[in-house]
Write a protein that holds these residues in place. Structure first.
Motif, PDB file in Angstrom:
ATOM      1  N   PHE A  74       0.918  -1.273  -0.098  1.00  0.00           N
ATOM      2  CA  PHE A  74      -0.200   0.047   0.031  1.00  0.00           C
ATOM      3  C   PHE A  74       0.884   1.240   0.008  1.00  0.00           C
ATOM      4  O   PHE A  74       1.828   1.322   0.762  1.00  0.00           O
ATOM      5  CB  PHE A  74      -1.038  -0.063   1.153  1.00  0.00           C
ATOM      6  CG  PHE A  74      -1.876   1.246   1.326  1.00  0.00           C
ATOM      7  CD1 PHE A  74      -2.889   1.267   0.343  1.00  0.00           C
ATOM      8  CD2 PHE A  74      -1.591   2.106   2.305  1.00  0.00           C
ATOM      9  CE1 PHE A  74      -3.922   2.190   0.340  1.00  0.00           C
ATOM     10  CE2 PHE A  74      -2.434   3.136   2.337  1.00  0.00           C
ATOM     11  CZ  PHE A  74      -3.707   3.187   1.551  1.00  0.00           C
ATOM     12  N   TYR A  75       0.589   2.376  -0.813  1.00  0.00           N
ATOM     13  CA  TYR A  75       1.465   3.396  -1.244  1.00  0.00           C
ATOM     14  C   TYR A  75       0.768   4.792  -0.560  1.00  0.00           C
ATOM     15  O   TYR A  75       1.252   5.910  -1.119  1.00  0.00           O
ATOM     16  CB  TYR A  75       1.971   3.556  -2.660  1.00  0.00           C
ATOM     17  CG  TYR A  75       2.982   2.342  -2.798  1.00  0.00           C
ATOM     18  CD1 TYR A  75       4.240   2.299  -2.781  1.00  0.00           C
ATOM     19  CD2 TYR A  75       2.541   0.946  -3.141  1.00  0.00           C
ATOM     20  CE1 TYR A  75       5.269   1.216  -2.874  1.00  0.00           C
ATOM     21  CE2 TYR A  75       3.335  -0.080  -3.575  1.00  0.00           C
ATOM     22  CZ  TYR A  75       4.518   0.185  -3.335  1.00  0.00           C
ATOM     23  OH  TYR A  75       5.412  -0.789  -3.479  1.00  0.00           O
ATOM     24  N   ARG A  77      -2.569   7.582  -0.167  1.00  0.00           N
ATOM     25  CA  ARG A  77      -3.609   7.981  -0.819  1.00  0.00           C
ATOM     26  C   ARG A  77      -3.216   8.521  -2.331  1.00  0.00           C
ATOM     27  O   ARG A  77      -1.956   9.042  -2.456  1.00  0.00           O
ATOM     28  CB  ARG A  77      -4.286   9.080  -0.168  1.00  0.00           C
ATOM     29  CG  ARG A  77      -5.022   8.667   0.936  1.00  0.00           C
ATOM     30  CD  ARG A  77      -5.609   9.594   1.733  1.00  0.00           C
ATOM     31  NE  ARG A  77      -6.408   9.252   3.019  1.00  0.00           N
ATOM     32  CZ  ARG A  77      -7.030  10.059   3.857  1.00  0.00           C
ATOM     33  NH1 ARG A  77      -6.960  11.186   3.766  1.00  0.00           N
ATOM     34  NH2 ARG A  77      -7.711   9.372   5.049  1.00  0.00           N
ATOM     35  N   LYS A  78      -4.235   8.818  -3.126  1.00  0.00           N
ATOM     36  CA  LYS A  78      -3.946   9.512  -4.481  1.00  0.00           C
ATOM     37  C   LYS A  78      -3.348  10.929  -4.327  1.00  0.00           C
ATOM     38  O   LYS A  78      -4.224  11.533  -3.527  1.00  0.00           O
ATOM     39  CB  LYS A  78      -4.914   9.637  -5.299  1.00  0.00           C
ATOM     40  CG  LYS A  78      -4.744  10.026  -6.700  1.00  0.00           C
ATOM     41  CD  LYS A  78      -6.043   9.922  -7.454  1.00  0.00           C
ATOM     42  CE  LYS A  78      -5.853  10.773  -8.972  1.00  0.00           C
ATOM     43  NZ  LYS A  78      -7.037  10.498  -9.712  1.00  0.00           N
ATOM     44  N   PRO A 140       6.250  -2.340  -5.941  1.00  0.00           N
ATOM     45  CA  PRO A 140       4.997  -2.985  -5.521  1.00  0.00           C
ATOM     46  C   PRO A 140       5.315  -4.791  -5.954  1.00  0.00           C
ATOM     47  O   PRO A 140       6.012  -4.979  -6.798  1.00  0.00           O
ATOM     48  CB  PRO A 140       3.961  -2.545  -6.318  1.00  0.00           C
ATOM     49  CG  PRO A 140       4.599  -2.079  -7.720  1.00  0.00           C
ATOM     50  CD  PRO A 140       5.910  -1.585  -7.502  1.00  0.00           C
ATOM     51  N   PRO A 145      -4.073  -5.325  -6.515  1.00  0.00           N
ATOM     52  CA  PRO A 145      -4.084  -3.817  -5.732  1.00  0.00           C
ATOM     53  C   PRO A 145      -2.945  -3.094  -5.241  1.00  0.00           C
ATOM     54  O   PRO A 145      -2.874  -1.793  -5.251  1.00  0.00           O
ATOM     55  CB  PRO A 145      -4.694  -4.479  -4.253  1.00  0.00           C
ATOM     56  CG  PRO A 145      -5.347  -5.688  -5.002  1.00  0.00           C
ATOM     57  CD  PRO A 145      -4.636  -6.235  -5.952  1.00  0.00           C
ATOM     58  N   SER A 146      -1.866  -3.792  -5.206  1.00  0.00           N
ATOM     59  CA  SER A 146      -0.602  -3.245  -4.851  1.00  0.00           C
ATOM     60  C   SER A 146      -0.127  -2.414  -6.071  1.00  0.00           C
ATOM     61  O   SER A 146       0.296  -1.301  -5.957  1.00  0.00           O
ATOM     62  CB  SER A 146       0.713  -4.240  -4.632  1.00  0.00           C
ATOM     63  OG  SER A 146       0.171  -4.938  -3.510  1.00  0.00           O
ATOM     64  N   SER A 149      -2.368   0.830  -6.404  1.00  0.00           N
ATOM     65  CA  SER A 149      -1.989   1.807  -5.338  1.00  0.00           C
ATOM     66  C   SER A 149      -0.550   2.666  -5.758  1.00  0.00           C
ATOM     67  O   SER A 149      -0.491   3.730  -5.481  1.00  0.00           O
ATOM     68  CB  SER A 149      -2.037   1.251  -3.909  1.00  0.00           C
ATOM     69  OG  SER A 149      -1.298   2.011  -2.751  1.00  0.00           O
ATOM     70  N   ARG A 152      -1.270   5.182  -8.496  1.00  0.00           N
ATOM     71  CA  ARG A 152      -2.232   6.210  -7.996  1.00  0.00           C
ATOM     72  C   ARG A 152      -1.407   7.198  -7.173  1.00  0.00           C
ATOM     73  O   ARG A 152      -1.729   8.422  -6.992  1.00  0.00           O
ATOM     74  CB  ARG A 152      -3.479   5.893  -7.391  1.00  0.00           C
ATOM     75  CG  ARG A 152      -4.388   5.261  -8.534  1.00  0.00           C
ATOM     76  CD  ARG A 152      -5.731   4.848  -7.979  1.00  0.00           C
ATOM     77  NE  ARG A 152      -6.716   4.368  -8.883  1.00  0.00           N
ATOM     78  CZ  ARG A 152      -7.737   3.594  -8.648  1.00  0.00           C
ATOM     79  NH1 ARG A 152      -8.248   3.620  -7.430  1.00  0.00           N
ATOM     80  NH2 ARG A 152      -8.631   3.380  -9.739  1.00  0.00           N
ATOM     81  N   SER A 153      -0.389   6.695  -6.177  1.00  0.00           N
ATOM     82  CA  SER A 153       0.251   7.291  -5.389  1.00  0.00           C
ATOM     83  C   SER A 153       1.376   8.095  -6.116  1.00  0.00           C
ATOM     84  O   SER A 153       1.799   9.392  -5.978  1.00  0.00           O
ATOM     85  CB  SER A 153       0.893   6.291  -4.448  1.00  0.00           C
ATOM     86  OG  SER A 153       1.728   7.093  -3.500  1.00  0.00           O
TER      87      SER A 153
END
Length: 452
Positions: A74-75, A77-78, A140, A145-146, A149, A152-153
């Motif tokens: 997980f990175y 929020r956008k 990632p 999902p990774s 994230s 988007r980050s």
């Protein structure tokens, strides 16, 4: 069922054989549909979770933390774009090879972020590029999902992958989001592996906008996988662009004196040797021990004690680099100087008349043969150079280095005069200088691709 059947057939079908009939139609049609991504992610999850558990268990037993793993899921929020370019490089060698390109990025004001896949790679990236990169992070896992994230980050305008990191979810998602994706310094380490899993790599290569190739060998290989020629650029090798500062005469003299090298005797430097190679090299060196001095540099320092004991048992006078002043009586010459210090090998290559680059007489993948060539030193290596296969092949074809089929083939080189060895070294240096320029080619393409 058709996808699984395709995997099994690709593993056992002979080269050139083709599927026929209704199963061929079904598998090829399913292969081209989004359902392939579903099967891939189910299979990846099933395989990944047990491996993750085993890794965590091993880390716990060794008393190590595995906190960096969480950062690969997980990175955050956008947010606003942190850099125009994102570069992913896994190994320490790949990160080092990026140095000339990233220096040009900094000079041009091109913002970049950098990711890697190993703890040692992360430490190296922070140390070398932490001040210039907008962010250094772990890449990632190839779980969707990774990957989402991660994208988007950072929201990069361009994604660059070094050499041979091909992950389907990563490539597919960035391609789907319209982010240009380049592979730089593309190398073919194991052609049979690519051909065996052709169904996978065809899908991955389809997502790549540009391949930057060190030579034409990669061009022919990619065409086998349906990559059109307009998506390939023969740029040269990034490793040949690495900065090199030749030693001055004074520096050479100081280094020679610190090593207690005798005047008039040629020097053989065997660098980055791995287990099993010292015994093989010794068979070639022993008949020449009166005429030559050897510097031996094991790849891993924890092996130094064992190598020293082995050499001493053979009746050789062995001295460690770190203890030369204390252990060497006045006027006595060592047969072998054992390099037990970090960071000196590249400079000591510059004193050599002949170099052997290890990790190559046994199946270990080889090491970077460019270091001695930068100094204009006659360079040899063994037959196992899978990690540098295309580079070694190009240099060998130009007679810039000698690839020894076995250790005994080193003996004819030990019989050459210093003038003959010097001519070989200068030729090799000229060939390497001709391979340079990849960073300039990539930089020009970056300028024309990034939004103004």
């Amino acid at each position: 069922i058709c996808c699984l059947r395709r995997v099994i057939i690709s593993l056992f079908r002979g080269e050139g054989e083709k599927e026929r009939g209704v199963f061929a139609f079904l598998s090829s049609s399913l292969y081209n549909r989004p359902m392939t991504m579903v099967f891939y992610n189910i299979l990846l999850t099933v395989v990944f979770l047990p491996l993750l558990f085993l890794y965590l268990l091993r880390s716990w037993r060794r008393g190590r933390t595995a906190g960096h793993l969480l950062r690969r899921f997980f990175y955050g929020r956008k947010g606003k774009p942190k850099g125009k370019v994102h570069i992913h490089a896994v190994s320490v060698g790949e990160l080092i090879s990026l140095q000339p390109l990233l220096k040009k990025f900094s000079e041009e004001g091109i913002g970049y972020t950098l990711s890697t896949g190993t703890e040692m790679g992360y430490v190296t990236a922070v140390k070398r590029y932490g001040a210039s990169a907008q962010e250094v992070l772990y890449g990632p896992f190839d779980l969707l999902p990774s990957v989402i994230s991660f994208q988007r980050s950072l929201r990069p305008s361009l994604l660059m992958i070094t050499e041979a990191e091909f992950w389907l979810n990563l490539f597919w998602w960035f391609s789907r989001r319209g982010v240009p994706l380049w592979v730089v310094n593309f190398r073919v380490a194991d052609p049979d592996k690519y051909r065996r899993f052709r169904f996978y790599y065809r899908r991955v290569f389809r997502c790549v906008d540009l391949f930057f190739l060190p030579n034409n060998e990669g061009k022919e290989f990619l065409q086998e996988f349906g990559v059109p020629e307009e998506r390939m650029v023969v740029s040269g090798n990034l490793k040949a662009d690495l900065p090199f500062s030749p030693m001055t005469g004074e520096e050479r003299d100081l280094l020679r004196r610190s090593l207690h090298l005798p005047e008039g005797k040629p020097l053989l430097v065997c660098g980055s040797t791995v287990e099993g190679e010292e015994a093989l090299l010794l068979e070639s060196y022993l008949p020449f021990r009166e005429r030559w001095t050897m510097v031996l540099a094991p790849r891993h320092l924890e092996r130094v004690e064992g190598v020293e004991r082995f050499l001493s048992d053979k009746g050789l006078k062995v001295r460690r680099r770190s203890g030369l002043e204390e252990s060497l009586p006045s006027g006595e010459e060592a047969d072998v100087i054992l390099l037990d210090t970090m960071g000196e090998l590249a400079r000591i290559y510059g004193l050599a008349d002949l170099a052997f680059v290890g990790g190559s007489l046994v199946p270990h993948g080889g090491h970077n043969v460019l270091e001695p060539l930068f100094h204009g030193v006659a360079t040899t290596t063994g037959p196992y150079n899978d990690n540098f296969k295309s580079l070694v092949a190009d240099l060998s074809e130009e007679e810039a280095i000698a690839v020894l089929p076995e250790a005994s083939a080193l003996r004819p080189f030990l019989s050459l005069s210093r003038d003959e060895l010097r001519m070989r070294g200068e030729k090799g240096k000229g060939v390497v200088e001709g391979m340079a320029g990849a960073s300039d080619v990539i930089l020009r393409q970056v300028r024309s691709t990034l939004p103004k």
